[in-house]
Write an enzyme that holds these catalytic residues in place. Structure first.
Site, PDB file in Angstrom:
ATOM      1  N   GLU A 139       0.821  -1.217   0.000  1.00 15.04           N
ATOM      2  CA  GLU A 139       0.000   0.000   0.000  1.00 15.04           C
ATOM      3  C   GLU A 139       0.852   1.263   0.000  1.00 15.04           C
ATOM      4  O   GLU A 139       0.690   2.144   0.856  1.00 15.04           O
ATOM      5  CB  GLU A 139      -0.956  -0.015   1.186  1.00 15.04           C
ATOM      6  CG  GLU A 139      -1.916  -1.192   1.152  1.00 15.04           C
ATOM      7  CD  GLU A 139      -2.950  -1.138   2.256  1.00 15.04           C
ATOM      8  OE1 GLU A 139      -2.648  -0.562   3.316  1.00 15.04           O
ATOM      9  OE2 GLU A 139      -4.052  -1.667   2.063  1.00 15.04           O
ATOM     10  N   GLU A 284      -6.381  -8.614   0.659  1.00  9.18           N
ATOM     11  CA  GLU A 284      -6.761  -8.715   2.066  1.00  9.18           C
ATOM     12  C   GLU A 284      -8.241  -8.433   2.200  1.00  9.18           C
ATOM     13  O   GLU A 284      -8.758  -7.463   1.650  1.00  9.18           O
ATOM     14  CB  GLU A 284      -5.984  -7.714   2.929  1.00  9.18           C
ATOM     15  CG  GLU A 284      -4.495  -7.950   2.986  1.00  9.18           C
ATOM     16  CD  GLU A 284      -3.794  -6.958   3.905  1.00  9.18           C
ATOM     17  OE1 GLU A 284      -4.490  -6.328   4.716  1.00  9.18           O
ATOM     18  OE2 GLU A 284      -2.571  -6.839   3.796  1.00  9.18           O
TER      19      GLU A 284
END
Length: 501
Positions: A139, A284
């Site tokens: 990220e 995720e």
């Protein structure tokens, strides 16, 4: 965070339901398996995080993965302890590269080649580790990073890909970048208006082209839980897959939950920019079980079972039919994670820190529930609690509790949490015991001045469990230590304020 439009009171409007899209656009990192087109891959993956004070032995975890029929795992780094344990296991692996390494790998092809040789080639060739993907960064474009990794992510991605090709692994192992869902957005709040985030639009186009040219997937992390955490007025049922909330109709496409709406916002963004056939992996997805009023066993079971049921049924979204590839987040609780995003951060696991299942969950692989870790050994059956003779008015209480919680884990204390109904003495005892257990039950870890005592009577009550840590390789003979935590002074103060209330 960008606004998704105004919210109306009363009847849930389309805008209010879709506000969850933005709230999902703010966290995390992960991965799964796919090539450069949309295909179906059987099985389920899990994220195996290792930020724990008393981690299970890697061999125990791998055995547990196999016992549960989990054939894909994503690691957040390339630690040889875990890769060695996965050797010849038949489990497909995603290895990760931390953001802190991106600058070095971006500026040096040789550094990338050295990393691949050490962390990929050696394990594939000599240890029989089935590595399928390398996750470059985690990220990296979160706004909280203030653009730190904007200039290094793509060059690092390119250099790792080149290194894999040079090592003869370019067709077998693909690269990807786990991205938060905030890299795309919808200004009008409907999935069909999805597009890439404005400030990184050109960079994202370059990354998308690179992934497409090299057969890499687009990896995105989606968290409906964050919708509730960030917006208390979010319609809670819309976060789940058995929702009775009012559906959203986007030009004939009906959305009954926020996950589908978020996923299809990405699909539209890819399609509008010429990459409509790029594979998508949900790196995720999950639900925490403690640390927040909406983080509990009931909701986690409801969410994860709902997601698994649709994955096993091969159900896609209105924009993409067929199975969705995903890694559940996460396998095991991690009591050493930063709680900066929230106290729930340490409670994402399907399993507790000792490998015991938290709730009934069928992964759809012929097993009715999760299989616990085997041959787990615990410390002695004793706890550190507030002494019966100690007074709540003792001036040492505040400093002692602050120290204990700052160097242990008190995230199960607070409103709506598993230990939220303890009285003041119970809260203090919980804090003391957490510190005591994390420090391997050393006598010196239960010597809070005139306040603490060791007991062999389990102080657990109801859903509030006073944990006993497991034995690890470093437990025996360990000296007293202070565990570093990202818990600031404000957290200490809030903990104490809650205790004395």
């Amino acid at each position: 965070m960008r606004s998704m439009g105004s919210l109306k009171q009363g009847v849930v409007s389309r805008r209010k339901l879709l506000v969850g899209l933005l709230l999902l656009f703010y966290f995390y990192g992960g991965v799964l398996l796919i090539m450069d087109c949309v295909v179906v891959v059987s099985g389920i993956g899990v994220n195996w995080g290792t930020q724990a004070t008393h981690p299970l032995p890697p061999s125990t975890v791998v055995r547990m993965l196999k016992d549960n029929g989990i054939d894909r795992v994503k690691l957040f780094d390339a630690d040889s302890k875990y890769l060695n344990a996965l050797a010849n296991s038949g489990i497909q692996v995603m290895v990760g590269i931390p953001n802190e390494m991106l600058s070095t790998l971006a500026s040096s092809v040789q550094a990338a080649e050295n990393w691949v040789a050490k962390n990929v080639s050696s394990h594939v060739s000599s240890n029989g580790v089935d590595i399928r993907y390398v996750a470059v960064g985690n990220e990296p474009f979160l706004p909280t990073f203030n653009g730190t990794f904007i200039g290094t992510t793509l060059p690092a991605l390119q250099n790792i890909q080149a290194a894999l090709i040079k090592a003869g692994l370019g067709t077998r192992i693909k690269v990807t970048v786990p991205l938060n869902a905030d890299v795309y957005q919808s200004q009008s709040n409907l999935p069909s208006e999805g597009d890439l985030r404005t400030d990184i639009h050109d960079l994202m186009l370059q990354i998308l082209k690179f992934l497409s040219d090299n057969g890499g997937p687009f990896t995105v992390n989606i968290y409906p839980f964050i919708s509730l955490y960030k917006d208390p007025s979010f319609p809670i049922d819309f976060a789940f897959f058995d929702s009775n909330s009012s559906p959203i109709n986007d030009n004939g496409r009906v959305y009954e939950n926020v996950f589908d709406a978020n996923y299809d916002t990405l699909v539209w963004a890819l399609q509008k920019n010429g990459f409509g056939n790029l594979s998508i992996i949900v790196g995720e997805i999950g639900w925490p079980t403690d640390g927040d009023k909406n983080a509990n066993l009931k909701f986690a079971q409801r969410f994860n079972q709902g997601f698994m049921s649709r994955v096993n049924a091969g159900k896609g979204t209105p924009m993409r039919s067929g199975a969705i590839d995903a890694y559940l987040f996460s396998l095991i609780d991690e009591d050493a994670k930063s709680i900066q995003p929230g106290n729930f951060e340490r409670h994402w696991g399907l399993l507790y820190f000792d490998g015991q299942p938290k709730y009934q969950l069928s992964l759809g692989n012929g097993r009715n529930g999760l299989v616990a870790a085997k041959d787990v050994h615990y410390l002695a059956q004793k706890w550190c609690v507030m002494s019966p003779s100690a007074s709540l008015d003792d001036p040492q209480v505040a400093a002692s509790v602050s120290y204990a919680c700052g160097n242990a884990d008190c995230t199960s204390l607070g409103y709506g949490t598993s230990c939220g109904n303890l009285d003041a003495r119970g809260n203090i005892s919980y804090a003391f015991n957490s510190y005591y257990q994390i420090n391997n039950q050393l006598d010196s870890a239960c010597r809070f001045p005139n306040l603490s005592a060791v007991t062999t009577t389990n102080p657990s009550t109801g859903d509030c469990l006073f944990r006993i840590m497991i034995k690890t390789d470093t437990t025996a003979g360990a000296g007293e230590r202070r565990l570093s935590r990202s818990v600031g002074l404000l957290a200490y103060i809030l903990t104490f304020v809650f205790i004395i209330m």
